[in-house]
Design a protein around this motif. Structure first.
Motif, PDB file in Angstrom:
ATOM      1  N   GLY A 110     -27.333  36.299 -17.184  1.00 36.47           N
ATOM      2  CA  GLY A 110     -25.921  36.406 -17.537  1.00 36.47           C
ATOM      3  C   GLY A 110     -25.146  35.206 -17.023  1.00 36.47           C
ATOM      4  O   GLY A 110     -25.490  34.625 -15.985  1.00 36.47           O
ATOM      5  N   TRP A 111     -24.107  34.840 -17.747  1.00 36.28           N
ATOM      6  CA  TRP A 111     -23.284  33.711 -17.302  1.00 36.28           C
ATOM      7  C   TRP A 111     -22.629  34.010 -15.966  1.00 36.28           C
ATOM      8  O   TRP A 111     -22.269  33.092 -15.222  1.00 36.28           O
ATOM      9  CB  TRP A 111     -22.207  33.392 -18.343  1.00 36.28           C
ATOM     10  CG  TRP A 111     -22.665  32.453 -19.416  1.00 36.28           C
ATOM     11  CD1 TRP A 111     -22.895  32.751 -20.731  1.00 36.28           C
ATOM     12  CD2 TRP A 111     -22.959  31.055 -19.280  1.00 36.28           C
ATOM     13  NE1 TRP A 111     -23.319  31.638 -21.406  1.00 36.28           N
ATOM     14  CE2 TRP A 111     -23.366  30.586 -20.553  1.00 36.28           C
ATOM     15  CE3 TRP A 111     -22.936  30.164 -18.219  1.00 36.28           C
ATOM     16  CZ2 TRP A 111     -23.724  29.247 -20.768  1.00 36.28           C
ATOM     17  CZ3 TRP A 111     -23.293  28.836 -18.432  1.00 36.28           C
ATOM     18  CH2 TRP A 111     -23.681  28.397 -19.698  1.00 36.28           C
ATOM     19  N   GLU A 112     -22.426  35.301 -15.638  1.00 39.95           N
ATOM     20  CA  GLU A 112     -21.838  35.619 -14.338  1.00 39.95           C
ATOM     21  C   GLU A 112     -22.767  35.226 -13.187  1.00 39.95           C
ATOM     22  O   GLU A 112     -22.334  35.098 -12.037  1.00 39.95           O
ATOM     23  CB  GLU A 112     -21.486  37.105 -14.254  1.00 39.95           C
ATOM     24  CG  GLU A 112     -22.666  38.061 -14.169  1.00 39.95           C
ATOM     25  CD  GLU A 112     -23.269  38.389 -15.526  1.00 39.95           C
ATOM     26  OE1 GLU A 112     -24.213  39.202 -15.549  1.00 39.95           O
ATOM     27  OE2 GLU A 112     -22.786  37.853 -16.539  1.00 39.95           O
ATOM     28  N   GLN A 113     -24.055  35.030 -13.489  1.00 38.76           N
ATOM     29  CA  GLN A 113     -25.009  34.564 -12.477  1.00 38.76           C
ATOM     30  C   GLN A 113     -24.986  33.041 -12.325  1.00 38.76           C
ATOM     31  O   GLN A 113     -25.579  32.507 -11.401  1.00 38.76           O
ATOM     32  CB  GLN A 113     -26.431  35.011 -12.842  1.00 38.76           C
ATOM     33  CG  GLN A 113     -26.621  36.520 -12.875  1.00 38.76           C
ATOM     34  CD  GLN A 113     -27.984  36.892 -13.433  1.00 38.76           C
ATOM     35  OE1 GLN A 113     -28.131  37.189 -14.619  1.00 38.76           O
ATOM     36  NE2 GLN A 113     -28.993  36.859 -12.587  1.00 38.76           N
ATOM     37  N   ILE A 114     -24.332  32.368 -13.247  1.00 40.19           N
ATOM     38  CA  ILE A 114     -24.183  30.915 -13.184  1.00 40.19           C
ATOM     39  C   ILE A 114     -22.876  30.619 -12.466  1.00 40.19           C
ATOM     40  O   ILE A 114     -21.814  31.085 -12.876  1.00 40.19           O
ATOM     41  CB  ILE A 114     -24.151  30.287 -14.589  1.00 40.19           C
ATOM     42  CG1 ILE A 114     -25.314  30.809 -15.445  1.00 40.19           C
ATOM     43  CG2 ILE A 114     -24.167  28.777 -14.511  1.00 40.19           C
ATOM     44  CD1 ILE A 114     -26.668  30.350 -15.006  1.00 40.19           C
ATOM     45  N   GLN A 115     -22.945  29.856 -11.395  1.00 46.13           N
ATOM     46  CA  GLN A 115     -21.776  29.605 -10.571  1.00 46.13           C
ATOM     47  C   GLN A 115     -21.413  28.119 -10.585  1.00 46.13           C
ATOM     48  O   GLN A 115     -22.274  27.252 -10.809  1.00 46.13           O
ATOM     49  CB  GLN A 115     -22.041  30.055  -9.134  1.00 46.13           C
ATOM     50  CG  GLN A 115     -22.282  31.549  -8.983  1.00 46.13           C
ATOM     51  CD  GLN A 115     -21.066  32.370  -9.395  1.00 46.13           C
ATOM     52  OE1 GLN A 115     -19.919  32.036  -9.046  1.00 46.13           O
ATOM     53  NE2 GLN A 115     -21.295  33.446 -10.144  1.00 46.13           N
ATOM     54  N   PRO A 116     -20.139  27.802 -10.334  1.00 44.83           N
ATOM     55  CA  PRO A 116     -19.754  26.388 -10.216  1.00 44.83           C
ATOM     56  C   PRO A 116     -20.522  25.733  -9.073  1.00 44.83           C
ATOM     57  O   PRO A 116     -20.974  26.414  -8.144  1.00 44.83           O
ATOM     58  CB  PRO A 116     -18.249  26.461  -9.912  1.00 44.83           C
ATOM     59  CG  PRO A 116     -17.820  27.812 -10.398  1.00 44.83           C
ATOM     60  CD  PRO A 116     -18.999  28.712 -10.186  1.00 44.83           C
ATOM     61  N   PRO A 117     -20.683  24.413  -9.102  1.00 44.06           N
ATOM     62  CA  PRO A 117     -21.401  23.730  -8.011  1.00 44.06           C
ATOM     63  C   PRO A 117     -20.642  23.860  -6.703  1.00 44.06           C
ATOM     64  O   PRO A 117     -19.425  24.092  -6.692  1.00 44.06           O
ATOM     65  CB  PRO A 117     -21.472  22.276  -8.492  1.00 44.06           C
ATOM     66  CG  PRO A 117     -20.365  22.139  -9.472  1.00 44.06           C
ATOM     67  CD  PRO A 117     -20.222  23.477 -10.135  1.00 44.06           C
ATOM     68  N   PRO A 118     -21.346  23.731  -5.587  1.00 48.08           N
ATOM     69  CA  PRO A 118     -20.667  23.805  -4.282  1.00 48.08           C
ATOM     70  C   PRO A 118     -19.540  22.780  -4.193  1.00 48.08           C
ATOM     71  O   PRO A 118     -19.640  21.683  -4.738  1.00 48.08           O
ATOM     72  CB  PRO A 118     -21.794  23.478  -3.285  1.00 48.08           C
ATOM     73  CG  PRO A 118     -23.059  23.787  -4.015  1.00 48.08           C
ATOM     74  CD  PRO A 118     -22.792  23.494  -5.454  1.00 48.08           C
ATOM     75  N   ARG A 119     -18.490  23.138  -3.482  1.00 47.11           N
ATOM     76  CA  ARG A 119     -17.338  22.238  -3.386  1.00 47.11           C
ATOM     77  C   ARG A 119     -17.700  20.912  -2.741  1.00 47.11           C
ATOM     78  O   ARG A 119     -17.090  19.888  -3.025  1.00 47.11           O
ATOM     79  CB  ARG A 119     -16.218  22.913  -2.583  1.00 47.11           C
ATOM     80  CG  ARG A 119     -15.639  24.142  -3.275  1.00 47.11           C
ATOM     81  CD  ARG A 119     -14.335  24.558  -2.680  1.00 47.11           C
ATOM     82  NE  ARG A 119     -13.751  25.680  -3.396  1.00 47.11           N
ATOM     83  CZ  ARG A 119     -12.537  26.150  -3.188  1.00 47.11           C
ATOM     84  NH1 ARG A 119     -11.775  25.599  -2.261  1.00 47.11           N
ATOM     85  NH2 ARG A 119     -12.082  27.172  -3.893  1.00 47.11           N
ATOM     86  N   GLY A 120     -18.703  20.920  -1.887  1.00 45.82           N
ATOM     87  CA  GLY A 120     -19.113  19.694  -1.214  1.00 45.82           C
ATOM     88  C   GLY A 120     -19.870  18.738  -2.107  1.00 45.82           C
ATOM     89  O   GLY A 120     -20.231  17.638  -1.686  1.00 45.82           O
ATOM     90  N   ALA A 121     -20.111  19.147  -3.376  1.00 47.71           N
ATOM     91  CA  ALA A 121     -20.882  18.285  -4.281  1.00 47.71           C
ATOM     92  C   ALA A 121     -20.150  16.979  -4.578  1.00 47.71           C
ATOM     93  O   ALA A 121     -20.773  15.944  -4.804  1.00 47.71           O
ATOM     94  CB  ALA A 121     -21.191  19.028  -5.586  1.00 47.71           C
ATOM     95  N   GLY A 122     -18.810  17.022  -4.580  1.00 46.83           N
ATOM     96  CA  GLY A 122     -18.034  15.793  -4.751  1.00 46.83           C
ATOM     97  C   GLY A 122     -17.861  15.394  -6.208  1.00 46.83           C
ATOM     98  O   GLY A 122     -18.519  15.894  -7.108  1.00 46.83           O
TER      99      GLY A 122
END
Length: 315
Positions: A116-128
Motif C-alpha cells: 500500500g502507498w501508506e507503507q511508502i514514506q517520505p525520505p528521512p529529513r536528514g537526507a538533504g
C-alpha cells in the motif's frame, strides 16, 4: 524476466485503492531500490550498447530494441554512487517516463512486491536537498529506497522549464485565483512552480496526497469555499502515504471538495491513465513534462473557472 509485465489487468486494479507494485533491484551493492511496475516495459540483460560522443557520463550508450533506439542510463552513476560495471554487465530496466522510453542499467533485479502507498514514506529529513530519494519503505526489515527518477532525468537528459513566447495570455485574471500543486518529487514541484510563476498564478505546494488532503481540510475549517477558491489541483499520481488516484477519489466523496477541478499530471502515460481519470473522477490527465502543454491547460481552466465562479473571495 518475461513475467514482469504479465497480468497487467490485475495490476491495474491496484490503482485507485492506494496500492502499487514495486520492482526491486540493486546497483552494485546490497542496498535494494524500488521502481513502480507500471513504469516498466520489460527487463533484459544488458545488450550491446552504441556509445554517444560527448553525452552525459551516466549515459552508457544507446540500445537498439525492436526497431527503437533508446538511451541507457547507469542509474548508479546518475545518483553519484559510481560505476558498478565497466563492461555494462547487468540488466536494463526499460521504462517509460515523461513521454520517453529509456533504459536504466542495474546490477541485479530481485522481485516484485505488492504493498500500500501508506507503507511508502517520505525520505528521512536528514537526507538533504541533494538526496536522490523520493521515498522509502520497509521490506523484510530492510530499508528500500525509491529513487527520484524525475530528478535523475532532469540532470542527465535535461529539458526546459520555460513557457514559450506567445503561450501566455496576459488578458487572463490569474492573480485572483489559486492552484494547489501535489508532487513528491522536488524537481517536479519546482517545474510546475516555475510555470505557475510565469503565469503569475498564486499556488500552494504539497509533497503527497495526504498532505494535500490535510491542506484542503484546513482551508475548509477556515471557511473557504474550495470550488470557488481553488481554480484547480495539479497532482502527481505516484506519491507516498496517499497517491493521486486515492486523493481524487477521496475528494469526490467529501462534501465541499467534490467540484474542485483535478488535473492528474504524471510521468505515467498511456491509455491506462485515461481510464483511471474516469474511474476516480479526475477532470483531466496530462503526461509530464512539457511546460507549454501545462501552461495551456492551466490557462484554459483559469478562464473556465472565472466564467463559472467569478473572482474568488479570499475568506
Amino acid at each position: 524476466m518475461p513475467s514482469i509485465l504479465d497480468g497487467v489487468d490485475q495490476r491495474t486494479k491496484l490503482a485507485g485503492h492506494n496500492r502499487l507494485e514495486l520492482l526491486l533491484f540493486k546497483l552494485g551493492g546490497e542496498q535494494r531500490f524500488g521502481i513502480n511496475v507500471f513504469k516498466v516495459q520489460e527487463v533484459i540483460q544488458c545488450p550491446n550498447l552504441t556509445q554517444i560522443p560527448k553525452s552525459h557520463p551516466a549515459i552508457r550508450g544507446v540500445a537498439h530494441l525492436r526497431g527503437k533506439t533508446i538511451p541507457v542510463l547507469d542509474l548508479s552513476m546518475a545518483i553519484g554512487a559510481g560505476c558498478f560495471s565497466q563492461n555494462c554487465q547487468g540488466y536494463v530496466i526499460v521504462t517509460e517516463y515523461n513521454r520517453s522510453t529509456q533504459g536504466f542499467l542495474v546490477s541485479a533485479v530481485d522481485r516484485i512486491i505488492n504493498m500500500g502507498w501508506e507503507q511508502i514514506q517520505p525520505p528521512p529529513r536528514g537526507a538533504g536537498r541533494n538526496s536522490y530519494l523520493t521515498a522509502v519503505t520497509q521490506v523484510d526489515r530492510e530499508l528500500i529506497e525509491v529513487i527520484d527518477v524525475e530528478k535523475v532525468m532532469k540532470e542527465v537528459i535535461g529539458g526546459s522549464d520555460e513557457v514559450s513566447a506567445g503561450i501566455i495570455d496576459p488578458a487572463i485574471d490569474t492573480f485572483s485565483q489559486h492552484v494547489l500543486v501535489v508532487d513528491d518529487s522536488s524537481v517536479a514541484r519546482n517545474q510546475i512552480k516555475k510555470v505557475l510563476e510565469q503565469l503569475s498564478v498564486p499556488y500552494t505546494l504539497a509533497k503527497d496526497g495526504q498532505e494535500a488532503y490535510e491542506i484542503l481540510e484546513a482551508w475548509q475549517a477556515e471557511g473557504k469555499d474550495l470550488p470557488r477558491f481553488l481554480a484547480l489541483i495539479i497532482s502527481d499520481v505516484e506519491m507516498p502515504r496517499m497517491d493521486g488516484y486515492t486523493l481524487t477519489a477521496t475528494m469526490r466523496k467529501t462534501h465541499g471538495m467534490k467540484e474542485v477541478y483535478v488535473l492528474l499530471h504524471t510521468s505515467l502515460s498511456g491509455v491506462f491513465n485515461q481510464a483511471m481519470v474516469e474511474k476516480v473522477g479526475a477532470n483531466r490527465f496530462l503526461a509530464k513534462y512539457v511546460p507549454d502543454d501545462l501552461a495551456r491547460l492551466v490557462q484554459q481552466q483559469l478562464r473556465e473557472h472565472l466564467e463559472l465562479y467569478g473572482p474568488p473571495t479570499q475568506s
